[in-house]
Design an enzyme around this catalytic site. Structure first.
Site, PDB file in Angstrom:
ATOM      1  N   ASP A 116      76.394  -2.939  86.830  1.00 31.52           N
ATOM      2  CA  ASP A 116      75.566  -2.833  85.623  1.00 31.52           C
ATOM      3  C   ASP A 116      74.069  -2.829  85.931  1.00 31.52           C
ATOM      4  O   ASP A 116      73.255  -2.650  85.024  1.00 31.52           O
ATOM      5  CB  ASP A 116      75.876  -3.998  84.677  1.00 31.52           C
ATOM      6  CG  ASP A 116      77.271  -3.870  84.085  1.00 31.52           C
ATOM      7  OD1 ASP A 116      77.782  -2.737  83.996  1.00 31.52           O
ATOM      8  OD2 ASP A 116      77.858  -4.908  83.735  1.00 31.52           O
TER       9      ASP A 116
ATOM     10  N   LYS B  44      77.338 -11.293  77.942  1.00 30.76           N
ATOM     11  CA  LYS B  44      78.280 -10.432  77.210  1.00 30.76           C
ATOM     12  C   LYS B  44      79.680 -10.525  77.811  1.00 30.76           C
ATOM     13  O   LYS B  44      80.662 -10.705  77.092  1.00 30.76           O
ATOM     14  CB  LYS B  44      77.720  -9.001  77.291  1.00 30.76           C
ATOM     15  CG  LYS B  44      78.459  -7.961  76.541  1.00 30.76           C
ATOM     16  CD  LYS B  44      77.575  -6.745  76.324  1.00 30.76           C
ATOM     17  CE  LYS B  44      77.512  -5.803  77.513  1.00 30.76           C
ATOM     18  NZ  LYS B  44      78.735  -5.016  77.705  1.00 30.76           N
TER      19      LYS B  44
HETATM   20  C1  S3P Z   1      82.670  -5.821  82.727  1.00 31.43           C
HETATM   21  C2  S3P Z   1      82.977  -5.190  83.886  1.00 31.43           C
HETATM   22  C3  S3P Z   1      82.274  -4.031  84.391  1.00 31.43           C
HETATM   23  C4  S3P Z   1      80.935  -3.828  83.724  1.00 31.43           C
HETATM   24  C5  S3P Z   1      80.996  -4.026  82.251  1.00 31.43           C
HETATM   25  C6  S3P Z   1      81.521  -5.408  81.896  1.00 31.43           C
HETATM   26  C7  S3P Z   1      83.477  -6.969  82.301  1.00 31.43           C
HETATM   27  O1  S3P Z   1      83.076  -2.881  84.182  1.00 31.43           O
HETATM   28  O2  S3P Z   1      80.411  -2.550  84.005  1.00 31.43           O
HETATM   29  O3  S3P Z   1      79.681  -3.893  81.687  1.00 31.43           O
HETATM   30  O4  S3P Z   1      83.045  -7.723  81.395  1.00 31.43           O
HETATM   31  O5  S3P Z   1      84.564  -7.150  82.862  1.00 31.43           O
HETATM   32  P1  S3P Z   1      84.208  -2.449  85.264  1.00 31.43           P
HETATM   33  O6  S3P Z   1      84.765  -3.706  85.796  1.00 31.43           O
HETATM   34  O7  S3P Z   1      85.234  -1.656  84.513  1.00 31.43           O
HETATM   35  O8  S3P Z   1      83.484  -1.627  86.288  1.00 31.43           O
END
Ligand code: S3P
Length: 455
Positions: free
Chosen positions: A338, A21
């Protein structure tokens, strides 16, 4: 959709998981803002990624038709009610999407608000891209996303010259782009989303942009920009980037290791062997395997190739783990941000208490995940508490019970996996929330032998 999870099953086999994702959001953005044609293979039909495609379709012209089709079509294998129950394994299919980018300067003003759905990554990364576009755009989200903090991304983009409005720090986020200037930025909270927004704005800005992370976070944006030839340097001072317009590219999205984590945990809880292929092996995403190793779960990773700077290969899980309690230190959190729900699901089956320290950032995710994890494990009959910024999970397993995902995809999957090790059947409500990141999750588990039935 609600399911009953029976105890005592054994999993086994070789499987794949839907595309990553985090990577898919970034590569879609890079394809839509490239100068020329890009071809992306294996984009996951997850709802979050479709939100990014839908927003990008609204601000592009030539790339719009295929982005629109990807965003709006019913995901392969997902039935008309949107449920994963009848999903076929082709939810992980390697179908391709070709888009014709016209460069960042080809972005067009949207005629309506951009709906980011449930996806924080969509809202924050697009804020960075739109900060350099010569028009105003409004980013909105669902009730969960509208509760999440947006000033953390607005603040550095304002410092670069853009005008950004939030409502009390939350969505709607109104971005009026401009000619940006580079900044030196040291975020207080380690977040890959904000870092990525600043770097995506940085490749459109005058001068150098530097991000100094307090703790390393996932580095997909840096890797893909470097693979596309951008002048990006990572040194002891930080991540430095300069203005650059990339060209179109071809790439295959690796499987999502954060989705694989749920299948690895399911194998460990049921004492099974499992092999996951074609999965992303970026080290900034695999710290959960180190934590699992401390819990007694042995895995082996083998890198087979690289896609746009991302290592791809397999993860093999050894059978017969005896799950041990673990203490996760504060500095580890950004690298397992995550995976805490799934690690907590495992910890509930350890022999003594496990601790996740200074994990308050989890209260700001799709749900308050500290509270959701503790409540969910208690409802299944286990022992858990969220105390201030910490999460403590009592070991010893549990009898089983009934818990609800409350619309959070990672909670839907963590509760299902936890219930596989219960002493009696459990019921998990709202497991279709898994579609946000892992469409076909229930069917994948069933195909591996997990005893799951509709409630
Ligand atoms: C993500 C970063 C994370 C993660 C999110 C996806 C990304 O969030 O929790 O599911 O794709 O950069 P944060 O970096 O804001 O903690």
């Amino acid at each position: 959709m609600d399911i009953v999870v029976a105890p005592g099953g054994t999993l086994g086999g070789v499987t794949v998981v839907p595309g990553d994702k985090s990577i898919a959001h970034r590569w879609l953005i890079l394809a839509a803002t490239a100068s020329g044609r890009s071809r992306l293979v294996g984009l996951p039909p997850s709802l979050d990624v479709r939100s990014t495609a839908e927003c990008l379709a609204a601000v592009t012209e030539k790339a719009r038709p295929p982005l629109d089709v990807f965003a709006r079509k019913t995901a392969p294998g997902v039935d008309s009610a949107g449920s994963t129950w009848n999903a076929k394994p082709d939810a992980t299919s390697r179908s391709s999407l070709e888009v014709e980018g016209q460069g960042r300067s080809g972005l067009v003003e949207p005629t309506a608000a951009l709906d980011c759905g449930n996806s924080g990554t969509t809202m924050r990364l697009l804020s960075g891209v739109l900060a350099a576009a010569p028009f105003e755009a409004t980013l909105t989200g669902d009730p969960s996303l509208s509760r999440r903090p947006m000033e953390r991304v607005a603040e550095p983009l304002r410092a670069m010259g853009a005008s950004i409005r939030t409502e009390d720090g939350h969505a709607p986020v109104v971005v009026r782009g401009t000619r940006l200037r580079g900044i030196r930025y040291a975020p207080i909270v380690p977040t890959a989303q904000v870092k990525s927004a600043v770097l995506l704005a940085g490749v459109a800005a005058e001068g150098e942009t530097t991000v100094m992370e307090p703790v390393a976070t996932r580095d997909h944006t840096e890797r893909s920009l470097a693979a596309l030839g951008a002048p990006i340097v990572v040194d002891a001072d930080g991540i430095h980037v300069r203005r650059y317009q990339h060209e179109g590219f071809d790439a295959q999205v690796p499987g999502d290791p954060s989705s694989a984590a749920f299948l690895i945990a399911a194998a460990a809880i049921t004492g099974s062997a499992l092999s996951i292929e074609e999965v992303g092996l970026n080290p900034t995403r695999l710290h959960f395997l180190d934590v699992m190793d401390r819990m007694g779960i042995r895995t082996t990773c083998s890198i087979e190739r690289t896609e746009l700077g991302e290592p791809v290969g397999s993860i093999v899980v050894e059978p017969g783990a005896e799950i041990r309690a673990v203490r996760v230190e504060p500095g580890e959190l950004p690298l397992i941000i995550d995976e805490v729900p799934v690690l907590a699901a495992l910890a509930a089956h350890a022999s003594s208490d496990s601790w996740f320290l200074e994990a308050a950032e989890l209260r700001l995710k799709e749900s308050d995940r500290l509270q959701a994890v503790a409540t969910g494990i208690r409802l299944l009959g286990g022992v858990a508490a969220d105390e201030g910024a910490d999460l403590v999970i009592g070991g010893g397993g549990f009898d089983g019970g009934r818990a609800d995902a409350h619309g959070d995809h990672r909670m839907a999957m963590a509760l299902t996996v936890a219930a596989l090790g219960a002493r009696t059947p459990s019921r998990i409500d709202g497991v279709d929330a898994a579609d946000v990141s892992f469409p076909g999750f229930i069917e994948s588990l069933r195909a591996l032998g997990a005893p799951l039935e509709p409630a």
